[in-house]
Design a protein around this motif. Structure first.
Motif, mmCIF file in Angstrom:
data_model
loop_
_atom_site.group_PDB
_atom_site.id
_atom_site.type_symbol
_atom_site.label_atom_id
_atom_site.label_comp_id
_atom_site.label_asym_id
_atom_site.label_seq_id
_atom_site.Cartn_x
_atom_site.Cartn_y
_atom_site.Cartn_z
ATOM 1 N N GLY A 43 0.821 -1.256 -0.059
ATOM 2 C CA GLY A 43 -0.090 -0.012 0.006
ATOM 3 C C GLY A 43 0.888 1.153 -0.022
ATOM 4 O O GLY A 43 0.541 2.106 -0.744
ATOM 5 N N VAL A 44 1.930 1.280 0.831
ATOM 6 C CA VAL A 44 2.790 2.479 0.906
ATOM 7 C C VAL A 44 3.453 2.739 -0.395
ATOM 8 O O VAL A 44 3.651 3.742 -1.157
ATOM 9 N N LEU A 51 3.780 6.081 -2.880
ATOM 10 C CA LEU A 51 4.600 6.625 -3.125
ATOM 11 C C LEU A 51 5.158 6.416 -4.518
ATOM 12 O O LEU A 51 5.894 7.469 -5.011
ATOM 13 N N HIS A 52 4.480 5.745 -5.438
ATOM 14 C CA HIS A 52 4.800 5.503 -6.680
ATOM 15 C C HIS A 52 4.604 6.555 -7.557
ATOM 16 O O HIS A 52 5.509 7.131 -8.507
ATOM 17 N N GLU A 53 3.624 7.525 -7.332
ATOM 18 C CA GLU A 53 3.519 8.604 -8.017
ATOM 19 C C GLU A 53 4.187 10.032 -7.538
ATOM 20 O O GLU A 53 4.247 10.912 -8.243
ATOM 21 N N ARG A 54 5.012 9.729 -6.361
ATOM 22 C CA ARG A 54 5.692 10.862 -5.914
ATOM 23 C C ARG A 54 7.174 10.827 -6.150
ATOM 24 O O ARG A 54 7.753 12.024 -6.053
ATOM 25 N N MET A 55 7.655 9.744 -6.594
ATOM 26 C CA MET A 55 9.028 9.543 -6.679
ATOM 27 C C MET A 55 9.186 8.306 -7.766
ATOM 28 O O MET A 55 8.312 7.593 -8.032
ATOM 29 N N PRO A 56 10.384 8.264 -8.205
ATOM 30 C CA PRO A 56 10.881 6.997 -9.178
ATOM 31 C C PRO A 56 10.480 5.703 -8.483
ATOM 32 O O PRO A 56 10.772 5.692 -7.405
ATOM 33 N N VAL A 74 13.177 4.287 -6.393
ATOM 34 C CA VAL A 74 13.864 4.976 -5.202
ATOM 35 C C VAL A 74 12.764 4.597 -4.110
ATOM 36 O O VAL A 74 12.875 4.248 -3.066
ATOM 37 N N ALA A 75 11.328 4.444 -4.616
ATOM 38 C CA ALA A 75 10.248 4.194 -3.772
ATOM 39 C C ALA A 75 10.375 2.644 -3.235
ATOM 40 O O ALA A 75 10.253 2.440 -2.087
ATOM 41 N N THR A 76 10.542 1.711 -4.177
ATOM 42 C CA THR A 76 10.957 0.300 -3.629
ATOM 43 C C THR A 76 11.899 0.185 -2.918
ATOM 44 O O THR A 76 12.088 -0.361 -1.578
ATOM 45 N N THR A 127 11.465 -1.164 1.006
ATOM 46 C CA THR A 127 12.042 -2.124 1.396
ATOM 47 C C THR A 127 13.096 -1.923 2.630
ATOM 48 O O THR A 127 12.920 -2.953 3.553
ATOM 49 N N VAL A 128 13.527 -1.039 2.530
ATOM 50 C CA VAL A 128 14.541 -0.741 3.928
ATOM 51 C C VAL A 128 13.754 -0.461 5.120
ATOM 52 O O VAL A 128 13.827 -1.131 6.255
ATOM 53 N N VAL A 129 12.516 0.286 4.960
ATOM 54 C CA VAL A 129 11.638 0.552 6.244
ATOM 55 C C VAL A 129 10.827 -0.676 6.612
ATOM 56 O O VAL A 129 11.109 -0.954 7.925
#
Length: 163
Positions: free
Chosen positions: A33-34, A38-43, A46-48, A52-54
């Motif tokens: 869901g996150v 984020l998909h539309e706000r950044m590449p 980068v979002a993935t 993944t880290v968080v």
């Protein structure tokens, strides 16, 4: 002859695995869901990476506290857990690359079956490593014996380099 009136309790490993699946599945769904947000706000790359880290940090905390009911925490735990994620990624990627080597144009159903099967095996392996290594209970020192010496601490620079 006596009969049992209480059902036999499930083994602790089975219960820990059930908690592991629920916690990991919940974090996976939330991450999905996150990622959509984020998909539309950044590449996407980068979002993935960010998700993944968080999600790995959150899942490690949940697995430690809920799945394994461990008191262990800290950066060493997160680094070891992160390594299990990398191994799982390599395993699932390898399974798909193997499929493409055998069948250059597999059906979507075959592709998903291989991916989900590899993910399930990687998850079972990750559970085992987390339970037996990362969150393993350490035996308490015997009364009167000296406390074990603390291992070398990682410096901040070593953690940054490892990340």
């Amino acid at each position: 002859m006596t009969t049992r009136t209480h059902p036999r309790p499930l083994r602790p490993t089975v219960l820990a695995f059930a908690r592991f699946v629920v916690c990991g599945g919940g974090v996976g769904l939330a991450s999905s869901g996150v990622l959509l947000l984020l998909h539309e706000r950044m590449p996407l790359a980068v979002a993935t990476a960010l998700v993944t880290v968080v999600s790995t940090l959150v899942a490690t905390e949940l697995h430690g506290r809920v799945s394994f009911r461990s008191e262990r925490s800290g950066w060493a735990v997160h680094l070891r857990s992160g390594l299990t994620v990398l191994v799982g990624y390599a395993f699932t990627t390898g399974a798909l690359l193997g499929l493409y080597a055998l069948r250059p144009d597999p059906s979507v159903l075959t592709e998903q079956a291989v991916y989900l099967g590899a993910s399930a095996l990687a998850g079972v392996g990750r559970f085992a490593v987390l339970r037996l290594v990362v969150f393993a209970e350490r035996p308490a020192p015997a009364a009167g014996s000296p406390a074990p010496a603390a291992g070398p601490a990682l410096s901040r620079a070593a953690v940054v380099i490892a990340a």
